[in-house]
Design a protein around this motif. Structure first.
Motif, short mmCIF file in Angstrom:
data_model
loop_
_atom_site.label_atom_id
_atom_site.label_comp_id
_atom_site.label_asym_id
_atom_site.label_seq_id
_atom_site.Cartn_x
_atom_site.Cartn_y
_atom_site.Cartn_z
N HIS B 232 7.21 -20.99 87.90
CA HIS B 232 6.66 -20.01 87.18
C HIS B 232 7.31 -18.63 87.55
O HIS B 232 7.83 -18.49 88.52
N CYS B 238 4.24 -6.49 87.90
CA CYS B 238 3.03 -6.88 87.02
C CYS B 238 1.96 -6.96 88.27
O CYS B 238 2.31 -7.08 89.50
N TYR B 240 0.85 -9.09 90.30
CA TYR B 240 1.28 -10.62 90.57
C TYR B 240 0.12 -11.41 91.25
O TYR B 240 -0.22 -12.45 91.41
N SER B 242 -3.22 -11.31 90.53
CA SER B 242 -4.01 -11.97 89.54
C SER B 242 -3.18 -13.24 88.75
O SER B 242 -3.84 -14.51 88.67
N GLU B 243 -1.83 -12.89 88.79
CA GLU B 243 -1.12 -13.96 88.04
C GLU B 243 -1.03 -15.19 88.83
O GLU B 243 -0.78 -16.19 88.39
N ARG B 245 -3.17 -16.30 91.23
CA ARG B 245 -4.43 -16.88 91.24
C ARG B 245 -4.77 -17.62 89.99
O ARG B 245 -5.47 -18.75 89.94
N LYS B 246 -4.25 -17.25 89.02
CA LYS B 246 -4.25 -18.09 87.54
C LYS B 246 -3.38 -19.50 87.90
O LYS B 246 -3.83 -20.60 87.22
N ILE B 247 -2.20 -19.21 88.35
CA ILE B 247 -1.68 -20.45 88.65
C ILE B 247 -2.08 -21.42 89.77
O ILE B 247 -2.28 -22.59 89.52
N SER B 248 -2.42 -20.90 90.75
CA SER B 248 -3.00 -21.43 91.93
C SER B 248 -4.18 -20.82 92.78
O SER B 248 -4.09 -19.97 93.40
N PRO B 249 -5.47 -21.01 92.25
CA PRO B 249 -6.51 -20.34 92.52
C PRO B 249 -6.62 -20.29 94.08
O PRO B 249 -7.04 -19.06 94.66
#
Lengths: 457, 457
Positions: B232, B238, B240, B242-243, B245-249
């Motif tokens: 990814h 950005c 990052y 949040s980003e 956490r979207k990929i790997s909560p």
């Protein structure tokens, strides 16, 4: 965030203080909450358990009859054959842990036995399977319900007693040594509390790497018994920085520090470049007058917070490892499970072996706790619910070894617990304390217990 | 102790400021100190070298004739065929390093070549051997004397160019990934500055462990070129957290942070239990107005010192890794040598491969530095003393790729360096800066250089 540990559901589910309450059969979702507090109209079957009735001294530790628990969703019910006594149990007794449950509750965080019932949603265990469990509490009983994530199946060639003796220490030692500290061949390790259960597990595991130099710090009285495990032994309370420099002028690669408080800065200064300092537990302040060991430790450490830039400048690492906290989260428990599989392999191959000091009946837990408090044990103290308690009245706990215990049975000295309750002088006078406490005996607890048992039954 | 880095002998041995001084043949112990400052009565042979004449902008970087050095005890003399340009060279240019040497001095900390002379006491190198060297300075010259502990023999199947492209990055990546962070299979890694030389080396090395998830943060403009190395890619600047956490909560196992300053707390919060945060270098604040990057970083970080008790509570690790500091101590250099042997194995087996952006003549170093400053390179910038400098007057440095450079040769834009000298806004506005600087060209340096060369010769 670290200043206040969030309450765990498991802990909130402790029993209310009243024990005599009698109710109708509980709805399933409430049953756990009151499993030991509320015998149903038709009295449930009972089991023996080691209950902490109030935070404090040994006399709050009582073996009582409690209703048998039944497993909730995600839990297994285990018939316990052996339990491990750990230092954290002494801290729990004093309430010197973060977010302690309300008293009364059943003590104990390590046991082995057989699965006798499986709750809904549990797929990885079957009835009849032998397991070792690391629940947060309630392990010291004839039966215990444990979340499946905290139970680990035992291979055929590991006995329940071995498992209760080794599981927690070996798992913690494995994770901190290989996953947190990343020990590799040729490295040198300074290990505080070298003679404790976890210390000896670390020593055994460290030998799986070639050419590792192990420097242990332990009470002089333990040196003879543990000397084969270490390359160098230093005496507790000595100027270990100078002693280590004599052995290894450049310092060491790892310092494994079980929260000795006074030692942190000195230990850090001994690190080689690329060295790692791992803070992994606590063992020095159980006699503190404060209920919260952590508040003491925190205020002490706040003076010594570490700047990441300093770590960057000096190529050093600071790490914390706390198995108990790790097991609270599903991700942490999953990680522990993977590590336990590797530990079991080492175990089956006799790379690590349990070192058992002595075995005790549930009724004799106060005496066993005193032995651990006085640092008289070498290796693990095991509780065995099938053992007969020692003859009453009071049996002193002077040495903890089996031979000496039989002598002690003849004595009838009694002392109150005041000495044990005195404040710790910032954790550095334990050797002196040990001498003072040589002559101390556990309190006369049997009258209290009889009264309590009467009230229970 | 960390607040003030002790001066290193190597740095103190830098040349005095006067260069025109002429003296008799030097006594051997003083020769090194003045090797470039004092031509003997009979002028010594000369070499070309990239000299920093004063801390600051690109116009202080000049290619000059200097006396050939000769090796002191413990040193080897290397005939340099290729040099690596690293971010730390840009920081050194600005004096933004701890304990910088006095100007003028020869820049450069990575080069490969052939041993042409061996100083007294050096046993592990012979004349004719190919080596890669990581001296603290002086690498960007036709000849360099390097302490033997900072030189590493090259296997037959590694070219000098590959070595200059990979040695420092691969060594740093190997040590921080496997020795500091202890990456193991199945783990997830968040990597800042993913498109830089060390970032790409980390990405390649991380793939030697199965099932590792790599999340890289890099400037959008680099994404296309580096996307095969990462699972990814997130855009620099950005949100990052949040980003990720979207990929790997649950967060990630490792955060590898090259001192991005703004990111530390956010990065720490992303760690899973048993997670590790490694602070490994610097790349964000080279344009700061202060001479001392470290004083800025330190004052920033002081607010965020870490309590070891917090690490203990949360099962987390904070580590620092600084290859340059490590190499200063014999024990650290020894450790690096052992790691380099493993890196060379991986290298020979094509597990890691150098990624070269472009090659430059010594005279074109200012332009190459500008390319790196603007983050326009993907992979390593190599200096090659045998290359002809580009035709003068000034060649702009817009993209750094070979095709684009040939176009740029046709341009004749000139700009002064003020833009580059402006203060960094705490390191978080670099993407904006990149856009602003898209149109900026390196300063007109050739007149200065001609004047300087005349003065030298």
């Amino acid at each position: 965030m670290p200043e206040k540990q969030e309450k765990q559901p498991e802990q909130e589910a402790q029993q209310p203080e009243t024990e005599a309450k009698v109710e109708e059969e509980q709805p399933k979702e409430e049953a756990k909450k009151e499993e030991e507090a509320a015998p149903a109209a038709e009295p449930p079957k009972e089991m023996r358990a080691v209950v902490l009735t109030a935070f404090g001294g040994l006399k709050s530790v009582k073996t009582q009859k409690k209703p048998e628990p039944s497993p909730q969703e995600g839990e297994i019910l285990v018939s316990v054959s052996h339990c491990g006594l750990n230092f954290q149990d002494l801290m729990a007794r004093q309430g010197a842990i973060d977010a302690p449950p309300k008293t009364p509750f059943i003590l104990g965080s390590e046991c082995a036995g057989e699965v006798v019932q499986v709750g809904a949603g549990v797929e990885n265990f079957q009835v009849g399977q032998r397991v070792v469990c690391l629940p947060e509490f309630r392990a010291w009983a004839e039966l215990v319900c444990v979340p499946a994530r905290l139970a680990f199946a035992l291979p055929d060639d590991v006995t329940n007693e071995e498992a209760a003796a080794l599981a927690m220490n070996a798992l913690a030692a494995y994770m901190l040594l290989f996953q947190v500290a990343g020990l590799s061949e040729g490295q040198s390790v300074l290990l505080h509390s070298a003679g404790g259960g976890i210390g000896l597990a670390i020593a055994q595991l460290a030998r799986t790497k070639e050419n590792v130099t192990l420097i242990g710090v332990a009470s002089k009285s333990k040196h003879e018994a543990i000397k084969d495990h270490f390359d160098h032994l230093l005496e507790r309370g000595c100027d270990y920085v100078s002693e280590v420099r004599k052995i290894s002028p450049d310092g060491v690669d790892l310092v494994l520090d079980c929260l000795c408080l006074e030692d942190c800065n000195r230990g850090y200064s001994l690190l080689k470049p690329m060295g790692k300092y791992v803070l992994y537990g606590s063992s020095n302040v159980v006699t503190g007058e404060t209920k919260s060991f952590f508040s003491v430790a925190r205020s002490w450490w706040q003076v010594d917070k570490v700047s990441p830039i300093k770590l960057f400048d000096e190529n050093k690492t600071i790490a914390g490892f706390n198995l108990r906290h790790l097991l609270r989260t599903p991700a942490g428990a999953e990680r522990a499970r993977a590590a336990m599989e590797k530990v079991m392999e080492l175990w089956k191959n006799k790379v690590i072996k349990p070192i058992i000091d002595s075995s005790w009946a549930l009724e004799d837990v106060p005496e066993a706790m005193q032995v651990m408090h006085d640092r008289k044990n070498i290796g693990k103290l095991i509780l065995n619910p099938a053992l007969e308690p020692k003859p009453r009245p009071a049996t002193p706990a002077k040495k903890g070894s089996k031979e000496e215990k039989s002598k002690k049975k003849d004595k009838e000295e009694k002392k109150d617990e005041k000495k044990e309750e005195k404040p710790a002088e910032n954790g550095d006078s334990s050797d002196k304390k040990e001498e003072e406490e040589e002559k101390k005996e556990p309190e006369a607890k049997q009258e209290d217990e009889k009264a309590a048992e009467k009230a229970d039954s």
